[in-house]
Motif scaffolding. Structure first.
Motif, PDB file in Angstrom:
ATOM      1  N   ALA A  99      18.637  95.606  27.197  1.00 36.81           N
ATOM      2  CA  ALA A  99      17.358  94.993  26.826  1.00 36.81           C
ATOM      3  C   ALA A  99      16.542  95.856  25.870  1.00 36.81           C
ATOM      4  CB  ALA A  99      16.540  94.675  28.075  1.00 36.81           C
ATOM      5  N   GLY A 100      16.491  97.156  26.106  1.00 40.85           N
ATOM      6  CA  GLY A 100      15.718  98.037  25.222  1.00 40.85           C
ATOM      7  C   GLY A 100      16.299  98.082  23.815  1.00 40.85           C
ATOM      8  N   THR A 101      17.614  98.081  23.735  1.00 37.25           N
ATOM      9  CA  THR A 101      18.267  98.073  22.426  1.00 37.25           C
ATOM     10  C   THR A 101      17.961  96.775  21.692  1.00 37.25           C
ATOM     11  OG1 THR A 101      20.042  99.498  23.239  1.00 37.25           O
ATOM     12  CG2 THR A 101      20.499  98.242  21.230  1.00 37.25           C
ATOM     13  N   LEU A 102      17.991  95.664  22.405  1.00 39.36           N
ATOM     14  CA  LEU A 102      17.702  94.376  21.782  1.00 39.36           C
ATOM     15  C   LEU A 102      16.272  94.321  21.269  1.00 39.36           C
ATOM     16  CD1 LEU A 102      18.924  91.683  21.023  1.00 39.36           C
ATOM     17  CD2 LEU A 102      18.197  90.798  23.233  1.00 39.36           C
ATOM     18  N   ARG A 103      15.327  94.879  22.033  1.00 36.82           N
ATOM     19  CA  ARG A 103      13.933  94.921  21.561  1.00 36.82           C
ATOM     20  C   ARG A 103      13.830  95.759  20.283  1.00 36.82           C
ATOM     21  NH1 ARG A 103      12.877  95.247  27.053  1.00 36.82           N
ATOM     22  NH2 ARG A 103      12.701  97.519  26.992  1.00 36.82           N
ATOM     23  N   ASP A 106      15.255  93.722  17.397  1.00 36.68           N
ATOM     24  CA  ASP A 106      14.312  92.676  16.977  1.00 36.68           C
ATOM     25  C   ASP A 106      13.129  93.264  16.210  1.00 36.68           C
ATOM     26  OD1 ASP A 106      15.921  90.720  18.066  1.00 36.68           O
ATOM     27  OD2 ASP A 106      14.754  90.538  19.922  1.00 36.68           O
ATOM     28  N   ALA A 107      12.632  94.416  16.648  1.00 36.24           N
ATOM     29  CA  ALA A 107      11.502  95.053  15.955  1.00 36.24           C
ATOM     30  C   ALA A 107      11.923  95.502  14.562  1.00 36.24           C
ATOM     31  CB  ALA A 107      10.989  96.243  16.768  1.00 36.24           C
ATOM     32  N   ALA A 108      13.102  96.102  14.458  1.00 43.08           N
ATOM     33  CA  ALA A 108      13.585  96.557  13.148  1.00 43.08           C
ATOM     34  C   ALA A 108      13.832  95.376  12.220  1.00 43.08           C
ATOM     35  CB  ALA A 108      14.854  97.384  13.320  1.00 43.08           C
ATOM     36  N   ALA A 109      14.378  94.294  12.765  1.00 42.38           N
ATOM     37  CA  ALA A 109      14.629  93.098  11.954  1.00 42.38           C
ATOM     38  C   ALA A 109      13.305  92.508  11.459  1.00 42.38           C
ATOM     39  CB  ALA A 109      15.409  92.065  12.757  1.00 42.38           C
ATOM     40  N   PHE A 119      19.985  90.925  10.364  1.00 44.14           N
ATOM     41  CA  PHE A 119      19.869  92.365  10.533  1.00 44.14           C
ATOM     42  C   PHE A 119      21.165  92.946  11.096  1.00 44.14           C
ATOM     43  CE2 PHE A 119      18.785  96.034  13.210  1.00 44.14           C
ATOM     44  CZ  PHE A 119      18.239  96.876  12.256  1.00 44.14           C
ATOM     45  N   LEU A 120      21.701  92.342  12.145  1.00 47.51           N
ATOM     46  CA  LEU A 120      22.939  92.842  12.752  1.00 47.51           C
ATOM     47  C   LEU A 120      24.119  92.750  11.779  1.00 47.51           C
ATOM     48  CD1 LEU A 120      22.589  91.413  16.365  1.00 47.51           C
ATOM     49  CD2 LEU A 120      22.419  93.819  15.655  1.00 47.51           C
ATOM     50  N   ALA A 121      24.189  91.673  11.017  1.00 49.02           N
ATOM     51  CA  ALA A 121      25.271  91.535  10.043  1.00 49.02           C
ATOM     52  C   ALA A 121      25.165  92.619   8.971  1.00 49.02           C
ATOM     53  CB  ALA A 121      25.238  90.149   9.404  1.00 49.02           C
TER      54      ALA A 121
END
Length: 132
Positions: A99-103, A106-109, A119-121
Motif C-alpha cells: 500500500a505505501g509503495t502504491l501511494r 500515485d503521488a509521483a505519477a 507512470f509505471l510503463a
C-alpha cells in the motif's frame, strides 16, 4: 526480447557517438555517458518502425571482425541495447503492490501529470533499457 550491440566512441571535443554493427545506417549520440542507452534504444525503436530488423549477431562473431577490433583497440566500447518495439495495443494487467509503495507511485505519477499506468510503463521501459 532482442537486444543489439552498439559501438560507442567518444570524440574528445564533443559527444559520445554510437552505431550498430548489425544496422550500419542507425546512429545516435549523447552528451553524457549515462544517456547512451536511452538514446540508443530510441534510435532502435525509430528504425524498427519502418524497417525489418535482422537477428542480432552473436558477440563472438562481432568481435571477430577486424574493423570492430580496431575500433575497440582505439578506445571504443560495446553496450547492449534492448529493443522494446512500439505496439499500439493496450493490454490490461493486474498487479499487486504494498500500500505505501502504491501511494508513492500515485503521488509521483500525479506530480508528473501522468496516470498510474503511464507512470509505471515509463518506469518499466527505462529500467529495461538500462538493464540492457
Amino acid at each position: 526480447m532482442r537486444s543489439y550491440l552498439a559501438l560507442v566512441h567518444k570524440d574528445p571535443d564533443s559527444a559520445f557517438g554510437l552505431s550498430f554493427p548489425d544496422l550500419p545506417s542507425v546512429f545516435s549520440a549523447a552528451d553524457e555517458e549515462g544517456d547512451l542507452i536511452d538514446k540508443a534504444a530510441e534510435a532502435l525503436r525509430l528504425w524498427a518502425e519502418d524497417e525489418e530488423l535482422p537477428e542480432p549477431t552473436p558477440i563472438d562473431v562481432l568481435l571477430a571482425r577486424p574493423d570492430l577490433r580496431e575500433e575497440l583497440a582505439q578506445g571504443a566500447f560495446l553496450i547492449r541495447v534492448p529493443l522494446i518495439e512500439d505496439d499500439v495495443r493496450v493490454v490490461r494487467a493486474n498487479v499487486t503492490f504494498e500500500a505505501g509503495t502504491l501511494r508513492a507511485i500515485d503521488a509521483a505519477a500525479a506530480k508528473r501529470g501522468l496516470t498510474r499506468s503511464a507512470f509505471l510503463a515509463s518506469c518499466a521501459r527505462k529500467e529495461i533499457e538500462r538493464a540492457g
